[in-house]
Design a protein around this motif. Structure first.
Motif, PDB file in Angstrom:
ATOM      1  N   LEU A   9      12.898  34.685 -23.051  1.00  0.00           N
ATOM      2  CA  LEU A   9      12.808  33.538 -23.696  1.00  0.00           C
ATOM      3  C   LEU A   9      14.343  33.601 -24.396  1.00  0.00           C
ATOM      4  CD1 LEU A   9      11.268  31.291 -25.303  1.00  0.00           C
ATOM      5  CD2 LEU A   9      11.205  32.846 -27.258  1.00  0.00           C
ATOM      6  N   GLU A  10      15.033  32.283 -23.966  1.00  0.00           N
ATOM      7  CA  GLU A  10      16.300  32.034 -24.454  1.00  0.00           C
ATOM      8  C   GLU A  10      16.384  31.846 -26.110  1.00  0.00           C
ATOM      9  OE1 GLU A  10      18.392  28.850 -22.655  1.00  0.00           O
ATOM     10  OE2 GLU A  10      19.125  30.099 -20.874  1.00  0.00           O
ATOM     11  N   TRP A  11      17.089  32.230 -26.704  1.00  0.00           N
ATOM     12  CA  TRP A  11      17.455  31.937 -28.387  1.00  0.00           C
ATOM     13  C   TRP A  11      18.798  31.439 -28.561  1.00  0.00           C
ATOM     14  CZ3 TRP A  11      13.331  32.318 -31.037  1.00  0.00           C
ATOM     15  CH2 TRP A  11      13.376  31.961 -32.396  1.00  0.00           C
ATOM     16  N   PRO A  12      18.821  30.535 -29.422  1.00  0.00           N
ATOM     17  CA  PRO A  12      17.614  29.874 -29.972  1.00  0.00           C
ATOM     18  C   PRO A  12      16.828  29.034 -29.005  1.00  0.00           C
ATOM     19  CG  PRO A  12      19.778  28.659 -30.595  1.00  0.00           C
ATOM     20  CD  PRO A  12      20.103  29.858 -29.943  1.00  0.00           C
ATOM     21  N   THR A  13      15.378  29.008 -29.473  1.00  0.00           N
ATOM     22  CA  THR A  13      14.550  28.279 -28.463  1.00  0.00           C
ATOM     23  C   THR A  13      14.171  27.001 -28.907  1.00  0.00           C
ATOM     24  OG1 THR A  13      12.771  28.488 -26.869  1.00  0.00           O
ATOM     25  CG2 THR A  13      12.712  29.411 -29.135  1.00  0.00           C
ATOM     26  N   VAL A  14      13.389  26.148 -28.234  1.00  0.00           N
ATOM     27  CA  VAL A  14      12.684  24.937 -28.845  1.00  0.00           C
ATOM     28  C   VAL A  14      11.143  25.138 -28.870  1.00  0.00           C
ATOM     29  CG1 VAL A  14      14.228  23.456 -27.737  1.00  0.00           C
ATOM     30  CG2 VAL A  14      12.164  24.065 -26.360  1.00  0.00           C
ATOM     31  N   TYR A  15      10.548  24.648 -29.972  1.00  0.00           N
ATOM     32  CA  TYR A  15       9.208  24.896 -30.440  1.00  0.00           C
ATOM     33  C   TYR A  15       8.306  25.049 -29.344  1.00  0.00           C
ATOM     34  CZ  TYR A  15       5.138  24.748 -33.507  1.00  0.00           C
ATOM     35  OH  TYR A  15       3.908  24.756 -34.073  1.00  0.00           O
ATOM     36  N   PRO A  16       8.243  23.940 -28.479  1.00  0.00           N
ATOM     37  CA  PRO A  16       7.039  23.881 -27.397  1.00  0.00           C
ATOM     38  C   PRO A  16       7.287  25.164 -26.676  1.00  0.00           C
ATOM     39  CG  PRO A  16       8.043  21.872 -27.579  1.00  0.00           C
ATOM     40  CD  PRO A  16       9.181  22.627 -28.416  1.00  0.00           C
ATOM     41  N   LEU A  17       8.167  25.653 -26.147  1.00  0.00           N
ATOM     42  CA  LEU A  17       8.276  26.802 -25.422  1.00  0.00           C
ATOM     43  C   LEU A  17       8.042  28.225 -26.034  1.00  0.00           C
ATOM     44  CD1 LEU A  17      12.078  26.489 -23.459  1.00  0.00           C
ATOM     45  CD2 LEU A  17       9.675  26.084 -22.228  1.00  0.00           C
ATOM     46  N   LEU A  18       8.293  28.190 -27.409  1.00  0.00           N
ATOM     47  CA  LEU A  18       8.008  29.422 -28.085  1.00  0.00           C
ATOM     48  C   LEU A  18       6.498  29.241 -28.155  1.00  0.00           C
ATOM     49  CD1 LEU A  18       8.573  31.735 -29.988  1.00  0.00           C
ATOM     50  CD2 LEU A  18       9.003  30.143 -31.926  1.00  0.00           C
ATOM     51  N   ILE A  19       5.835  28.186 -28.465  1.00  0.00           N
ATOM     52  CA  ILE A  19       4.394  27.980 -28.708  1.00  0.00           C
ATOM     53  C   ILE A  19       3.648  28.426 -27.410  1.00  0.00           C
ATOM     54  CG2 ILE A  19       2.367  26.398 -29.059  1.00  0.00           C
ATOM     55  CD1 ILE A  19       4.086  27.699 -31.542  1.00  0.00           C
ATOM     56  N   GLN A  20       4.291  28.095 -26.416  1.00  0.00           N
ATOM     57  CA  GLN A  20       3.705  28.134 -25.141  1.00  0.00           C
ATOM     58  C   GLN A  20       3.599  29.694 -24.903  1.00  0.00           C
ATOM     59  OE1 GLN A  20       5.983  26.470 -21.889  1.00  0.00           O
ATOM     60  NE2 GLN A  20       4.129  26.933 -20.088  1.00  0.00           N
ATOM     61  N   LEU A  21       4.780  30.552 -25.080  1.00  0.00           N
ATOM     62  CA  LEU A  21       4.871  32.090 -24.957  1.00  0.00           C
ATOM     63  C   LEU A  21       3.795  32.703 -25.887  1.00  0.00           C
ATOM     64  CD1 LEU A  21       7.284  34.271 -23.862  1.00  0.00           C
ATOM     65  CD2 LEU A  21       6.800  34.429 -26.367  1.00  0.00           C
ATOM     66  N   LEU A  22       3.807  32.131 -27.174  1.00  0.00           N
ATOM     67  CA  LEU A  22       2.963  32.892 -27.933  1.00  0.00           C
ATOM     68  C   LEU A  22       1.543  32.533 -27.523  1.00  0.00           C
ATOM     69  CD1 LEU A  22       4.647  31.918 -31.260  1.00  0.00           C
ATOM     70  CD2 LEU A  22       4.691  34.161 -30.283  1.00  0.00           C
ATOM     71  N   VAL A  39       5.267  51.138 -23.806  1.00  0.00           N
ATOM     72  CA  VAL A  39       4.379  50.365 -24.357  1.00  0.00           C
ATOM     73  C   VAL A  39       3.184  49.924 -23.400  1.00  0.00           C
ATOM     74  CG1 VAL A  39       5.870  48.978 -25.965  1.00  0.00           C
ATOM     75  CG2 VAL A  39       5.276  48.217 -23.440  1.00  0.00           C
ATOM     76  N   GLY A  40       3.235  50.638 -22.077  1.00  0.00           N
ATOM     77  CA  GLY A  40       2.096  50.419 -21.204  1.00  0.00           C
ATOM     78  C   GLY A  40       2.090  49.027 -20.970  1.00  0.00           C
ATOM     79  N   ASP A  41       0.786  48.589 -21.139  1.00  0.00           N
ATOM     80  CA  ASP A  41       0.426  47.158 -20.510  1.00  0.00           C
ATOM     81  C   ASP A  41       0.586  46.242 -21.552  1.00  0.00           C
ATOM     82  OD1 ASP A  41      -1.733  47.763 -22.184  1.00  0.00           O
ATOM     83  OD2 ASP A  41      -3.330  47.616 -20.821  1.00  0.00           O
ATOM     84  N   ILE A  42       1.244  46.211 -22.721  1.00  0.00           N
ATOM     85  CA  ILE A  42       1.583  45.437 -23.876  1.00  0.00           C
ATOM     86  C   ILE A  42       2.604  44.406 -23.383  1.00  0.00           C
ATOM     87  CG2 ILE A  42       2.514  45.213 -26.077  1.00  0.00           C
ATOM     88  CD1 ILE A  42       1.070  47.734 -27.124  1.00  0.00           C
ATOM     89  N   PRO A  43       2.551  43.211 -23.493  1.00  0.00           N
ATOM     90  CA  PRO A  43       3.532  42.223 -22.998  1.00  0.00           C
ATOM     91  C   PRO A  43       4.829  42.374 -23.579  1.00  0.00           C
ATOM     92  CG  PRO A  43       1.515  40.973 -23.597  1.00  0.00           C
ATOM     93  CD  PRO A  43       1.501  42.581 -23.903  1.00  0.00           C
ATOM     94  N   VAL A  44       5.986  42.547 -22.800  1.00  0.00           N
ATOM     95  CA  VAL A  44       7.291  42.635 -23.533  1.00  0.00           C
ATOM     96  C   VAL A  44       8.167  41.397 -23.253  1.00  0.00           C
ATOM     97  CG1 VAL A  44       9.539  43.689 -23.040  1.00  0.00           C
ATOM     98  CG2 VAL A  44       7.360  45.327 -22.843  1.00  0.00           C
ATOM     99  N   VAL A  45       8.770  40.762 -24.215  1.00  0.00           N
ATOM    100  CA  VAL A  45       9.299  39.487 -24.043  1.00  0.00           C
ATOM    101  C   VAL A  45      10.914  39.720 -24.418  1.00  0.00           C
ATOM    102  CG1 VAL A  45       9.752  37.181 -25.020  1.00  0.00           C
ATOM    103  CG2 VAL A  45       7.262  38.171 -24.957  1.00  0.00           C
ATOM    104  N   LEU A  46      11.769  39.124 -23.476  1.00  0.00           N
ATOM    105  CA  LEU A  46      13.219  39.794 -23.634  1.00  0.00           C
ATOM    106  C   LEU A  46      13.700  38.487 -24.005  1.00  0.00           C
ATOM    107  CD1 LEU A  46      15.839  41.417 -23.042  1.00  0.00           C
ATOM    108  CD2 LEU A  46      15.770  40.212 -20.725  1.00  0.00           C
ATOM    109  N   LEU A  47      14.184  38.647 -25.344  1.00  0.00           N
ATOM    110  CA  LEU A  47      15.270  37.628 -26.044  1.00  0.00           C
ATOM    111  C   LEU A  47      16.582  37.614 -25.629  1.00  0.00           C
ATOM    112  CD1 LEU A  47      13.771  38.002 -29.718  1.00  0.00           C
ATOM    113  CD2 LEU A  47      13.142  36.127 -28.127  1.00  0.00           C
ATOM    114  N   VAL A  48      16.884  36.447 -24.996  1.00  0.00           N
ATOM    115  CA  VAL A  48      18.449  36.734 -24.516  1.00  0.00           C
ATOM    116  C   VAL A  48      19.356  35.233 -25.211  1.00  0.00           C
ATOM    117  CG1 VAL A  48      17.858  37.294 -22.293  1.00  0.00           C
ATOM    118  CG2 VAL A  48      17.989  35.025 -22.573  1.00  0.00           C
ATOM    119  N   ASP A  49      20.598  35.426 -25.436  1.00  0.00           N
ATOM    120  CA  ASP A  49      21.207  34.309 -26.067  1.00  0.00           C
ATOM    121  C   ASP A  49      21.479  33.332 -25.229  1.00  0.00           C
ATOM    122  OD1 ASP A  49      21.414  35.607 -28.771  1.00  0.00           O
ATOM    123  OD2 ASP A  49      23.291  36.668 -27.808  1.00  0.00           O
TER     124      ASP A  49
END
Length: 193
Positions: free
Chosen positions: A99-112, A71-81
């Motif tokens: 990002l731990e999954w399930p996650t909480v809304y504020p963390l997901l929004i911050q990441l996005l 993917v080159g310079d495209i950000p890669v996010v690792l989802l972990v249980d």
């Protein structure tokens, strides 16, 4: 502002359905693929703004390495249980975020929110289809037609008689055809907001 399209690579069906549903609810475009199919999906589609990779399985390290190299310079996010086995630090160093999954809304929004926004296209992706004008309302309508025409959404155009509903219909027709094909194939999924 257009949101980046996300490629979700995950062999965990339960997690991938949850992640996909939440991202679509937040109006992101998402393509979900199994780890064995990601290279073809990435090769055939060059507009991903981020790649989310579900963590797990024997081939985890080699998959992450292949993804990050592809993917080159495209950000890669690792989802972990959450509460699952610890991720090896060498793997965490290969990705941009974890990002731990399930996650909480504020963390997901911050990441996005930290994901780079797609560059605005210099030319329109669809012809005007008879929409005259340069007002903010017309520009917004054109942007909505472009956004919907690229999705599998079914569209209902409402308005007073003589307001030009048919002008956007040609673009929206591609959405309607895609929805009909999905219904016939039994692949239509319903998302509620």
């Amino acid at each position: 502002m257009a949101l980046p399209e996300i490629l979700l690579i995950d062999d965990n069906t339960h997690r991938s359905q949850q992640v996909e549903g939440i991202l679509r609810f937040l109006e992101y475009r998402v393509e979900v693929v199994a780890s064995s199919d990601f290279e073809a999906a990435f090769r055939d589609h060059d507009s991903f703004g981020a790649v989310f990779v579900g963590c797990g399985g024997d081939k985890q390290a080699s998959l992450i390495k292949t993804v990050t190299e592809s993917v080159g310079d495209i950000p890669v996010v690792l989802l972990v249980d959450a509460g699952g086995p610890q991720v090896v630090s060498a793997i965490q160093q290969m990705v941009n975020k974890t990002l731990e999954w399930p996650t909480v809304y504020p963390l997901l929004i911050q990441l996005l929110d930290s994901l780079p926004q797609p560059a605005q296209a210099s030319k329109k992706s669809l012809p005007d289809k008879g929409l005259a004008g340069k007002s903010k309302a017309i520009q917004k309508t054109r942007a909505q037609i472009d956004q919907v025409a690229k999705s599998d959404a079914t569209v209902l155009i409402l308005g007073e008689s003589g307001t030009g509903k048919e002008s956007g219909g040609a673009s929206a027709a591609s959405c309607l055809c895609a929805a009909r094909q999905a219904i016939r194939a039994g692949q239509l999924r319903r998302y509620s907001r």
